[in-house]
Motif scaffolding. Structure first.
Motif, PDB file in Angstrom:
ATOM      1  N   LEU A 105      92.409 -43.191  -8.209  1.00 46.79           N
ATOM      2  CA  LEU A 105      91.617 -43.471  -9.405  1.00 46.79           C
ATOM      3  C   LEU A 105      92.189 -44.670 -10.153  1.00 46.79           C
ATOM      4  O   LEU A 105      93.331 -45.079  -9.937  1.00 46.79           O
ATOM      5  N   SER A 106      91.389 -45.244 -11.033  1.00 45.73           N
ATOM      6  CA  SER A 106      91.857 -46.355 -11.854  1.00 45.73           C
ATOM      7  C   SER A 106      92.998 -45.887 -12.742  1.00 45.73           C
ATOM      8  O   SER A 106      93.007 -44.760 -13.231  1.00 45.73           O
ATOM      9  N   MET A 129      89.882 -49.309  -9.785  1.00 43.60           N
ATOM     10  CA  MET A 129      89.389 -48.837  -8.493  1.00 43.60           C
ATOM     11  C   MET A 129      87.881 -48.579  -8.494  1.00 43.60           C
ATOM     12  O   MET A 129      87.325 -48.192  -7.484  1.00 43.60           O
ATOM     13  N   GLU A 130      87.221 -48.788  -9.647  1.00 43.88           N
ATOM     14  CA  GLU A 130      85.815 -48.399  -9.741  1.00 43.88           C
ATOM     15  C   GLU A 130      84.927 -49.470 -10.341  1.00 43.88           C
ATOM     16  O   GLU A 130      83.859 -49.780  -9.811  1.00 43.88           O
ATOM     17  N   ALA A 131      85.321 -50.056 -11.482  1.00 37.65           N
ATOM     18  CA  ALA A 131      84.428 -50.934 -12.235  1.00 37.65           C
ATOM     19  C   ALA A 131      84.177 -52.234 -11.487  1.00 37.65           C
ATOM     20  O   ALA A 131      84.983 -52.661 -10.661  1.00 37.65           O
ATOM     21  N   PRO A 132      83.043 -52.889 -11.781  1.00 38.01           N
ATOM     22  CA  PRO A 132      82.724 -54.152 -11.100  1.00 38.01           C
ATOM     23  C   PRO A 132      83.582 -55.301 -11.606  1.00 38.01           C
ATOM     24  O   PRO A 132      84.156 -55.244 -12.690  1.00 38.01           O
ATOM     25  N   GLU A 133      83.636 -56.338 -10.794  1.00 43.16           N
ATOM     26  CA  GLU A 133      84.378 -57.549 -11.142  1.00 43.16           C
ATOM     27  C   GLU A 133      83.499 -58.749 -10.829  1.00 43.16           C
ATOM     28  O   GLU A 133      82.806 -58.771  -9.817  1.00 43.16           O
ATOM     29  N   ALA A 134      83.511 -59.778 -11.689  1.00 43.87           N
ATOM     30  CA  ALA A 134      82.676 -60.950 -11.462  1.00 43.87           C
ATOM     31  C   ALA A 134      83.176 -61.717 -10.257  1.00 43.87           C
ATOM     32  O   ALA A 134      84.354 -62.042 -10.165  1.00 43.87           O
ATOM     33  N   THR A 135      82.287 -62.010  -9.319  1.00 38.66           N
ATOM     34  CA  THR A 135      82.652 -62.778  -8.135  1.00 38.66           C
ATOM     35  C   THR A 135      81.581 -63.822  -7.872  1.00 38.66           C
ATOM     36  O   THR A 135      80.445 -63.689  -8.298  1.00 38.66           O
TER      37      THR A 135
END
Length: 485
Positions: A105-106, A129-135
């Motif tokens: 988990l985060s 481990m879960e939330a989105p990240e800008a790519t």
């Protein structure tokens, strides 16, 4: 708790400052009163900044305390409990932790980007481990699990105050990780970003060609903020997210100004790195080996520009540090041997056509076609060719100059030439050796052949064989010297 404390402290200090102003003897004019208020407000901002630093430290201590209360050692919280106690493994990034166990988990984890047991000590980071990240260049939001976030001492929202000179507000950003560990994390990651959230209503970053705000990167170089709606004084949008990527992160210092004494709050976000740096399927350097996870110093084989090279990798240094890779040499590793030796069995006088051959002594790789006389390169590389023949000139009634040439051609272009001639005297048997040889760089599919050119009064290649086991007077050979892989 931290936010409540900060709010209470802010209110208390504001009331204290205002009370001080009113209890003090009245200044002679309104300007003096305003100046006194500004001085008191500056003191409040300084105290609030110190409170922000304390809040960041408290957050870090709370994370460590929560781990200890669970009965785990901080360095063991991201280790598989089913492993033997002596085999404690600290992975290098949050991405590696997620790949090793997707059920994590985060939260706060220990990682060691520059390698476990070498370099700087492990660092305590937040793993998303879960939330989105800008790519991507278009900043499309897609889920990226295993994002590493490095904490620092300037994460809370801060006010830049009312100073009006360009860059008069300055703050250094201190990270809870060494420069070496941060650089190693960047090298291991696909992408690293850092954002600043800035409330810039009538608080421009630049105005009338004057920069009022800038930032300092890890190299100590200054960078200006790009133009944005912050510079439009009529735009009432409250926030602007300023984004930084890759080579120039992390930010080490920021400068702001509030020339119109309006709103000016900012928040420096954490340094975030996600993904895994791309590597070749076959490593080309010690850096590729390091990115793949190799940590033991030693001699390795890597793919060079043309050959398999041997290198010594010093993995207790980093790819950008001296001594990380030392080249030792290379190994010839060819996909298959290529060489031939062919002969003629009769005389030949036809000009300006590839010279055909009749006898095969050896033709390993099958690249030489005897009937056409053409060699076709099966692989890229450097080849060597050698031709030798015996030129015979006819007897003529009058003394004249006689010539014959042997040329080496590549794809229809002459690349080497040899020529022999006889003078004006007449002999009953006019024989002369003729040779040509060259080293040639070829690409797959290139064609090479020998071609005869006849000069004044002509001539031909001698073709008689006295005995079968004595060989021919005209022969052609070649082989692959070095393959390009």
């Amino acid at each position: 708790m931290g936010q409540h404390f900060s709010g209470t402290m802010r209110s208390f200090l504001l009331i204290l400052a205002l009370s001080t102003c009113y209890l003090t003897a009245a200044p002679p004019d309104m300007q003096a009163r305003v100046e006194q208020l500004e001085k008191n407000y500056a003191k409040i901002i300084d105290l609030e900044t110190k409170v922000g630093r304390l809040e960041a430290k408290i957050e870090k201590q709370d994370s460590l305390l929560a781990i200890l209360e669970k009965g785990h050692h901080p360095l063991k919280d991201n280790v598989d409990i089913n492993q033997p106690r002596r085999q404690i493994v600290i992975l290098r990034t949050c991405h590696e932790i997620h790949v090793a166990n997707p059920s994590h988990l985060s939260g706060m984890y220990w990682i060691d980007p520059d390698g476990q047991g070498i370099g700087d000590p492990p660092i305590h980071v937040h793993c998303d481990m879960e939330a989105p990240e800008a790519t991507g260049d278009n900043w499309k939001w897609v889920p990226v699990k295993g994002t590493t976030s490095i904490l620092h001492d300037s994460e809370s929202e801060m006010d830049i105050g009312n100073c009006t000179e360009p860059g008069c507000y300055s703050r250094q950003i201190k990270y809870y990780a060494s420069d070496r560990q941060i650089e190693a994390l960047k090298q291991l990651s696909q992408n690293c970003t850092q954002n600043i959230k800035y409330d810039c209503r009538r608080s421009p970053l630049s105005y009338n060609e004057t920069a009022y705000a800038w930032w300092i990167d890890k190299y100590g170089k200054t960078g200006n903020f790009s133009k944005s709606h912050c510079d439009n004084l009529d735009d009432e949008k409250p926030f602007r997210k300023l984004s930084f990527r890759n080579e120039r992160v992390p930010l080490t210092r920021i400068h702001f100004s509030n020339p119109f004494k309006r709103s000016g709050q900012y928040e420096v976000r954490r340094l975030r790195c996600h993904g895994k740096a791309k590597t070749e399927a076959m490593p080309r350097s010690c850096e590729d080996l390091w990115l793949m996870g190799h940590t033991l110093n030693g001699i390795y084989s890597v793919r060079g520009a043309k050959q398999i090279e041997t290198v010594f990798c010093q993995f207790d240094t980093r790819p950008n540090e001296q001594g990380f890779q030392k080249r030792i040499g290379y190994q010839d590793i060819k996909t298959r041997p290529i060489y031939f030796y062919v002969q003629k069995d009769n005389k030949f006088s036809e000009r300006n056509v590839p010279l055909p051959f009749e006898l095969t002594i050896v033709n390993i790789g099958g690249a030489m076609d005897l009937p056409s006389g053409v060699f076709t390169a099966p692989v890229n590389g450097t080849y060597f060719f050698s031709f030798a023949g015996l030129a015979q000139f006819p007897v003529v009634p009058d003394p004249v100059l006689r010539e014959i040439g042997a040329n080496l051609y590549k794809n229809g272009e002459r690349i080497a030439i040899s020529q022999v001639n006889k003078g004006h005297l007449v002999y009953p048997d006019n024989l002369s050796p003729i040779t040509v040889q060259s080293t040639v760089s070829l690409q797959t599919g290139d064609e090479v052949w020998i071609q005869i050119s006849i000069g004044i009064s002509g001539g031909f290649l001698y073709g008689e064989r006295q005995l079968m086991n004595q060989g021919s007077h005209t022969h052609f050979n070649g082989w692959l010297l070095e393959e390009e892989i």
